[in-house]
Design a protein around this motif. Structure first.
Motif, short mmCIF file in Angstrom:
data_model
loop_
_atom_site.label_atom_id
_atom_site.label_comp_id
_atom_site.label_asym_id
_atom_site.label_seq_id
_atom_site.Cartn_x
_atom_site.Cartn_y
_atom_site.Cartn_z
N MET A 1 6.70 1.08 16.06
CA MET A 1 6.53 -0.16 15.31
C MET A 1 6.60 0.13 13.82
O MET A 1 6.00 1.08 13.33
N THR A 2 7.33 -0.69 13.10
CA THR A 2 7.43 -0.57 11.65
C THR A 2 6.30 -1.35 10.99
O THR A 2 6.04 -2.50 11.35
N THR A 3 5.63 -0.71 10.06
CA THR A 3 4.55 -1.38 9.33
C THR A 3 4.96 -1.57 7.87
O THR A 3 5.76 -0.81 7.33
N PHE A 4 4.39 -2.58 7.25
CA PHE A 4 4.58 -2.78 5.82
C PHE A 4 3.56 -1.94 5.07
O PHE A 4 2.36 -2.07 5.28
N SER A 5 4.06 -1.06 4.22
CA SER A 5 3.17 -0.23 3.41
C SER A 5 2.88 -0.88 2.06
O SER A 5 1.83 -0.66 1.46
N ASP A 6 3.83 -1.67 1.57
CA ASP A 6 3.65 -2.41 0.32
C ASP A 6 4.58 -3.63 0.38
O ASP A 6 5.80 -3.46 0.35
N PRO A 7 4.01 -4.85 0.51
CA PRO A 7 2.59 -5.19 0.58
C PRO A 7 1.94 -4.56 1.82
O PRO A 7 2.57 -4.43 2.86
N ASP A 8 0.70 -4.19 1.67
CA ASP A 8 -0.02 -3.44 2.69
C ASP A 8 -0.40 -4.34 3.86
O ASP A 8 -1.08 -5.35 3.69
N THR A 9 0.04 -3.94 5.05
CA THR A 9 -0.27 -4.69 6.27
C THR A 9 -1.77 -4.92 6.43
O THR A 9 -2.19 -5.95 6.95
N ARG A 10 -2.58 -3.98 5.97
CA ARG A 10 -4.01 -4.02 6.23
C ARG A 10 -4.79 -4.92 5.27
O ARG A 10 -5.96 -5.22 5.52
N LEU A 11 -4.17 -5.32 4.17
CA LEU A 11 -4.86 -6.15 3.19
C LEU A 11 -4.54 -7.62 3.41
O LEU A 11 -3.37 -8.01 3.50
N SER A 12 -5.57 -8.43 3.47
CA SER A 12 -5.39 -9.82 3.86
C SER A 12 -4.62 -10.65 2.84
O SER A 12 -3.93 -11.60 3.19
N ASN A 13 -4.72 -10.31 1.55
CA ASN A 13 -4.07 -11.12 0.52
C ASN A 13 -2.97 -10.37 -0.23
O ASN A 13 -2.63 -10.72 -1.36
N ALA A 14 -2.41 -9.34 0.38
CA ALA A 14 -1.42 -8.52 -0.31
C ALA A 14 -0.13 -9.31 -0.52
O ALA A 14 0.30 -10.08 0.34
N GLU A 15 0.48 -9.09 -1.70
CA GLU A 15 1.74 -9.75 -2.04
C GLU A 15 2.75 -8.71 -2.49
O GLU A 15 2.40 -7.66 -3.01
N ALA A 77 -0.27 15.13 3.55
CA ALA A 77 -1.19 14.70 2.51
C ALA A 77 -2.27 13.80 3.09
O ALA A 77 -2.02 13.01 4.01
N GLN A 78 -3.49 13.94 2.55
CA GLN A 78 -4.61 13.13 3.04
C GLN A 78 -4.40 11.66 2.71
O GLN A 78 -4.00 11.30 1.61
N GLN A 79 -4.67 10.81 3.69
CA GLN A 79 -4.58 9.36 3.52
C GLN A 79 -5.98 8.76 3.62
O GLN A 79 -6.87 9.32 4.26
N THR A 80 -6.16 7.61 3.00
CA THR A 80 -7.47 6.95 3.01
C THR A 80 -7.54 5.80 3.99
O THR A 80 -8.59 5.17 4.14
N ASP A 81 -6.43 5.49 4.68
CA ASP A 81 -6.44 4.42 5.67
C ASP A 81 -5.37 4.70 6.70
O ASP A 81 -4.53 5.61 6.53
N SER A 82 -5.37 3.91 7.75
CA SER A 82 -4.38 4.06 8.81
C SER A 82 -3.01 3.58 8.33
O SER A 82 -2.89 2.90 7.31
N TYR A 83 -1.98 3.93 9.09
CA TYR A 83 -0.60 3.52 8.82
C TYR A 83 -0.16 3.98 7.43
O TYR A 83 0.38 3.21 6.64
N GLY A 84 -0.42 5.23 7.13
CA GLY A 84 -0.05 5.78 5.83
C GLY A 84 1.46 5.86 5.65
O GLY A 84 2.24 5.76 6.60
N SER A 85 1.87 6.07 4.40
CA SER A 85 3.28 6.11 4.05
C SER A 85 3.58 7.38 3.27
O SER A 85 2.71 7.95 2.61
N LEU A 86 4.83 7.82 3.33
CA LEU A 86 5.27 8.95 2.50
C LEU A 86 5.57 8.49 1.08
O LEU A 86 5.69 9.32 0.17
N ILE A 87 5.72 7.18 0.88
CA ILE A 87 5.94 6.59 -0.45
C ILE A 87 4.72 5.75 -0.78
O ILE A 87 4.41 4.80 -0.07
N THR A 88 4.02 6.10 -1.84
CA THR A 88 2.76 5.43 -2.16
C THR A 88 2.69 5.06 -3.63
O THR A 88 3.43 5.59 -4.46
#
Length: 731
Positions: A1-15, A77-88
């Motif tokens: 499954m492809t996730t959105f890293s930016d806007p972040d899938t996990r943030l409710s109001n991400a744009e 590299a250490q991530q602070t949440d799930s569904y991390g990305s190589l581009i941050t």
């Protein structure tokens, strides 16, 4: 499954981030590749003009995003949440010409890159082999934080003679795992503050006399719009005796050396820090206020520093103020942290707009129409508000109405639309006309699968506490049939997030467990959960477990004789306590890479970890010595594991974690109780590598299906697993 890293899938109001000139948006997506154990992250861009035309016409053909940068690799590299990305941490330059971002390299270090929309390849801006953990850009100046990675010592400890070394003062991690933890800063890498100013890279903390504080890593360094100054953080040089008067939000932490430790370098998470102003022309560093931040002392206000447009003032959050006024008189009001303060560059003076309102906390700040007006977004457990404070005759007052920021309302907004049963899709809207359209579905294949359904579930415990969670039903759910139940812990922060795994990707596997024929409850936290003492924390969660089981049983949804429980990180403690205090409730459990506030963890890790020691002492009623040991034998789960009845799967993430889990494993094993110990030697705490995630999540699916349903996967590669588990069954 492809996730959105930016806007972040996990943030409710991400744009989606739009360029300052309004002409383009960028998007980042990430997908896992199980076969090669890699992530594939892509930076896309899309024309705002094309998006606008699509939105305001009847065209069903959405514009496609253009691939700009693609990175493929195994995440380290250490991530602070799930569904991390190589581009941050991607963001537009202030002139809209380029996009800056961090890209993970094969060695796990992150480098700072820059790319234009027409560039064939991005430019690496990182000097040498640095590991960049964060950056900011404005006015042509770039500030960046670099993590140090020292080499393992040739000799562990101080050499006494050819036959012996002095290990006094070293942590067990340093002694046993010197490659991973080469020095006392290894739990939190030492951070250096660098700046690229007028074409030259310079280290702000020159000479290594201090480091960017480990506990301030969440603070984004703020470069002034004119590029001539920045706001950052540094450790306080000392902790004066009078700082003991400062009130903390958590009674287990204070300004004593027991809480703070004694290392003022900034390498230790527990040492206090303060905001600083750096003049980049002279490289002179001065504190914004001669007082510490309130962050590590429990206050919930976010860490932010925001410049005014004219670079004349800074709005910053979560800081104490001096206990004495400029005239030398005591200022009792300043014993509590200031939630938001304004620093004026010309006068070099701060003023507090509003003091903290714990447990409510600030979640965003901005200047209003001038530097005498600030907009503060407050967030509580169940509500959020935005307030305007105005300065009149040197006094800040709450305004009668909320005002908007200076920026006009945007005509376009890219955002993620998803819900508990709806996979994330990229949508576009016009807030002025309320028009909206789906722009991109990165996972059209999901529509061909029956993923079951999930819903919000509410209940009360017998003390009146209110709980909410996400309840996942098996596909082809049959009303009246009672299903096994698996409870997943660690919160339910976003009720509108597509519920696939759970609160994290480590161990939690909501939809796969449901697909195997179980009900799955992803538990949220109880309202008012912070009102109790440290001793009550786990027992409040157990009230939630018990009441959820009772309610689901009354609703005719579950078979209460087949209930499983998953604990991860801090909630491993909750799970272990539940297995001890309510052993009849659970019939299988999984504990993953967690603390348990017990004796062995205290003895192994507390000598050089004062913060952890304070936490465990608060839970168990003091230090485990002399008369205090009696309290520990009563309260600590490790002394009461004889009561555990459920089979327990223990998952260690890395060799160091085996030590953390050894007490519960050894105690259960020596008593002949069913226990399975699994190690993922190269895993990080929040699992990112696809094969690690599969081993953890599928391992739990197999474990609970085996014990709650008597099911064995016919996959030949799992034969030895079931032979091992069959041996755990009572004779």
């Amino acid at each position: 499954m492809t996730t959105f890293s930016d806007p972040d899938t996990r943030l409710s109001n991400a744009e989606g981030q739009r360029a300052p000139d309004g002409k383009h948006f960028f998007i980042i997506t990430t997908r896992g590749i199980l076969r090669t154990n890699q992530l594939g992250s892509i930076l896309w861009y899309i024309s705002a003009g094309d998006v606008k035309s699509y939105l305001h016409t009847r065209s069903a053909l959405a514009p496609k995003p253009h691939l700009l940068v693609k990175i493929l690799g195994t995440p380290k590299a250490q991530q602070t949440d799930s569904y991390g990305s190589l581009i941050t941490q991607a963001r537009w330059s202030t002139d809209s010409k380029t996009i800056f971002f961090l890209a993970e390299q094969p060695d796990g270090h992150r480098h700072l890159f820059r790319t234009g929309l027409s560039d064939k390849r991005p430019t690496d801006l990182t000097p040498g082999k640095m590991d960049v953990s964060g950056f900011s850009e404005a006015g042509g100046t770039i500030a960046y934080i670099v993590a140090e990675h020292p080499l393992p010592p040739k000799v562990i400890g101080g050499r006494i003679d050819d036959a012996s070394t002095d290990l006094t003062g070293l942590s067990l991690f340093q002694i046993l795992f010197p490659k991973t933890f080469p020095d006392e800063s290894s739990l939190w890498p030492a951070l250096d503050l660098w700046v690229h100013f007028r074409g030259v890279n310079r280290k702000v903390n020159a000479g290594g006399k201090w480091y960017f504080p480990a506990s301030a890593k969440g603070l984004r360094v703020a470069v002034s719009p004119n590029g001539r100054a920045l706001i950052a953080a540094r450790p306080v040089p000392e902790v004066p005796v009078e700082w003991h008067r400062y009130k903390t939000a958590n009674d287990t932490y204070n300004f004593s050396t027991t809480s703070t430790g004694t290392d003022p370098s900034g390498r230790q998470f527990t040492w206090p820090w303060q905001y600083i102003y750096v003049d980049l022309s002279s490289m002179k560093v001065v504190p914004l206020v001669n007082a510490p931040s309130g962050f590590i002392f429990g206050y919930r206000d976010s860490l932010e520093a925001v410049w005014s447009r004219d670079s004349a003032a800074v709005l910053f959050t979560n800081t104490y103020l001096p206990l004495q006024s400029t005239s030398g008189t005591a200022n009792v009001r300043n014993e509590v942290a200031c939630a938001a303060a304004v620093y004026t560059v010309a006068s070099r003076s701060p003023s507090c707009a509003v003091y903290t309102e714990y447990p409510k906390g600030i979640d965003g700040v901005a200047f209003g129409r001038s530097t005498d007006e600030v907009l503060l977004h407050w967030k509580g457990e169940s509500s959020a508000t935005t307030e305007a404070y105005r300065k009149v005759q040197q006094e800040w007052n709450l305004g009668s109405e909320v005002v908007s920021q200076e920026e006009p309302q945007s005509e376009l907004k890219l955002f993620i639309r998803q819900d508990i049963n709806e996979s994330p899709k990229l949508w576009v809207s016009d807030p002025r006309t309320v028009e909206e359209k789906e722009l991109w579905d990165p996972n059209p294949q999901l529509s061909s699968f029956d993923l079951g359904r999930a819903s919000i579930y509410s209940w009360k415990d017998n003390s009146g506490g209110e709980w909410r969670g996400g309840l996942v039903f098996p596909p082809n759910f049959v009303r009246g049939h009672r299903y096994p139940l698996v409870i997943q812990t660690h919160g339910f922060p976003n009720e509108h997030e597509f519920l696939v795994d759970g609160s994290f990707t480590t161990g939690f596997a909501a939809r796969p467990l449901a697909a195997g024929g179980a009900m799955v409850l992803q538990m949220g936290s109880r309202s008012g959960r912070n009102s109790g003492s440290a001793k009550d924390e786990a027992r409040i969660q157990i009230l939630g477990f018990k009441s959820a089981i009772d309610q689901l049983d009354r609703d005719g949804l579950i078979d209460s004789s087949r209930v499983g429980l998953i604990g991860f990180s801090r909630t491993a403690w909750y799970a272990e306590e539940a297995l001890v205090l309510e052993p009849h409730l659970f019939h299988a459990a999984s504990i993953i890479d967690g603390v348990d506030q017990s004796y062995m963890n205290y003895m192994l890790f507390s000598p050089e970890n004062p913060w952890g020691a304070v936490d465990e002492e608060a839970v168990n009623g003091g230090k485990p010595f002399g008369s205090g040991l009696q309290s520990w034998t009563k309260n600590a789960a490790g002394f009461n594991l004889d009561k555990v009845q459920a089979p327990v799967r223990i998952e260690a993430l890395g060799d160091t974690a085996i030590l953390e889990e050894w007490e519960i494993y050894s105690a259960l094993r020596q008593q002949g109780k069913p226990v399975d110990l699994v190690n993922l030697p190269n895993a990080q705490h929040i699992l990112q590598q696809p094969q690690d995630r599969y081993a953890s999540q599928q391992g739990n699916v197999d474990w609970f299906r085996f014990w709650l349903q008597g099911y064995k996967d016919p996959d030949p590669s799992k034969k030895e697993q079931y032979v091992r588990w069959d041996k755990l069954r009572p004779k």
